[in-house]
Design an enzyme around this catalytic site. Structure first.
Site, PDB file in Angstrom:
ATOM      1  NE  ARG A 196      -4.304  -1.352   0.065  1.00  0.00           N
ATOM      2  CZ  ARG A 196      -4.463  -2.345  -0.810  1.00  0.00           C
ATOM      3  NH1 ARG A 196      -3.514  -2.628  -1.689  1.00  0.00           N
ATOM      4  NH2 ARG A 196      -5.580  -3.034  -0.844  1.00  0.00           N
ATOM      5  CD  GLU A 241      -3.107   3.704  -5.305  1.00  0.00           C
ATOM      6  OE1 GLU A 241      -4.228   3.197  -5.487  1.00  0.00           O
ATOM      7  OE2 GLU A 241      -2.103   3.034  -5.068  1.00  0.00           O
ATOM      8  CG  HIS A 244      -3.320  -0.284  -6.585  1.00  0.00           C
ATOM      9  ND1 HIS A 244      -3.837   0.331  -5.455  1.00  0.00           N
ATOM     10  CD2 HIS A 244      -3.386  -1.618  -6.319  1.00  0.00           C
ATOM     11  CE1 HIS A 244      -4.196  -0.590  -4.574  1.00  0.00           C
ATOM     12  NE2 HIS A 244      -3.939  -1.784  -5.073  1.00  0.00           N
TER      13      HIS A 244
END
Ligand code: NAD
Ligand code: DEZ
Length: 337
Positions: free
Chosen positions: A202, A231, A248
């Protein structure tokens, strides 16, 4: 009975329609109004499931088709009797493929190299097994598992020792209050000078300013980054500084997505006692197929047939403002692990 489903979850359309009212919405638009008359939410990382979303609703189950669940306020759900189910491990081999694609693109080789794995859960364990198989010297750090004295953790080390020894450090921690920002200035200063840093866990596990400084100073020679703070508004300086940058999508393998959907379908079917098989899997799709006959050169030879990480990197650099679209329109790649 109403089920609200994130419209980017693949292979799920039609499954629940015979049994319930089903509504599909973009994950970021599953809001309090959408949740108000829902009994079940089937979400991805793009729906923040907290009091603001759930307080006025009758939701009883949240099933996320993802490994991570930091988008869900589990304490709040527990206090309200809302069951939370994840798709633990579903796309671990997709992330494994991304890690190896990144290592290959960075020109790494296993001979004489130490790979440090921070967080040895589903993904970290898959990476450890494959990395050991191809000849890396692997060192793992996972204090919660060590504290529980889990089998196989006897040779795990503390974080500073891992950072001092590893030529490549790869992050696979879950995101919680203990791991938020753990890749800090001190973390990078402890790393072996010139080591490589990978993050597919993450973004919030990393202090962006500290990583940029470590790249500037050369303490970290190269970084491969799939997950980002804030993000989709990612740090453009970090994007430029990273040797490999992807939006991602480390877990976006065909099998990983199919398994994420399968696990949520099975959860909802069991919760509602629906006549759907306990081993339901999207029809016609390949199942995950662990391989144990891997060699570094074998992986290098077949990677181009399965995954070109350079394409994902180039697309993000060209259009970072399209971060969510690059994910939403992604052509799920096949796994070979
Ligand atoms: N980039 C992607 O597309 C993608 C895909 C799948 C998963 N992920 C993320 O990857 C991470 C790992 O997933 P997973 O399935 O292996 O999760 P997991 O829960 O199975 O494993 C996480 C591990 O981290 C360990 N851990 C917790 N605190 C730690 C600490 N302070 N130091 C070291 N280890 C610690 C836990 O004990 C656990 O073993 C998660 O953050 C997940 O959200 C990203
Ligand atoms: O936690 C996970 O499983 C991953 O981060 C996952 O790949 C994110 O997927 P998304 O929410 O975009 O479906």
């Amino acid at each position: 009975m109403k089920i609200v489903i994130d419209d980017k979850i693949p292979f799920i359309r039609g499954v629940f329609e015979p049994y319930a009212e089903v509504a599909y919405r973009p994950g970021a638009k599953i809001d309090a109004a959408a949740a108000k008359d829902a009994d079940i939410l089937v979400v991805r990382t793009r729906t923040r499931c907290d009091a603001a979303l759930l307080a006025g609703s009758r939701v009883r189950l949240i099933a996320t088709a993802t490994i991570g669940y930091d988008h869900i306020d589990t304490d709040y759900c527990r206090s309200r009797g809302i069951r939370v189910a994840t798709a633990a491990g579903c796309n671990a081999r997709g992330v494994l493929q991304w890690v190896f694609a990144a290592l290959l693109a960075l020109g790494a080789r296993p001979e004489g190299a130490t790979l440090g794995i921070v967080g040895a859960g589903n993904v970290g364990t898959a990476v450890r097994e494959a990395a050991e198989t191809v000849g890396f010297d692997v060192v793992c750090c996972d204090p919660p598992r060590v504290r529980r004295a889990e089998p196989g953790t006897e040779r795990f080390v503390a974080l500073p020792e891992l950072l001092k020894r590893a030529d490549v450090v790869t992050m696979h921690v879950l995101l919680d209050d203990t791991t938020r920002g753990m890749a800090s200035r001190e973390f990078f200063e402890t790393m072996k000078p010139g080591a490589v840093f990978l993050n597919s866990s993450r973004g919030e596990a990393v202090d962006d300013a500290a990583l940029k400084e470590a790249l500037r100073s050369g303490r970290v020679s190269r970084a491969a980054i799939d997950v980002w703070n804030r993000e989709p508004q990612i740090d453009r300086e970090l994007l430029s500084a990273a040797a490999i940058a992807t939006p991602h999508i480390a877990g976006y393998s065909l099998q990983g997505k199919a398994m994420g959907t399968a696990m949520t379908v099975r959860t909802v079917a069991s919760f509602l006692n629906l006549p759907i098989s306990g081993d339901w899997y999207p029809a016609g799709l390949p199942a995950q197929c662990p391989r144990t006959d891997l060699t570094w050169d074998g992986i290098a030879a077949c990677m181009p047939d399965y995954y070109d990480i350079g394409t994902d990197d180039a697309a993000l650099r060209a259009t970072p403002e399209r971060f969510e679209e690059l994910r939403g329109d992604y052509r799920f790649r096949k796994e070979f692990f």
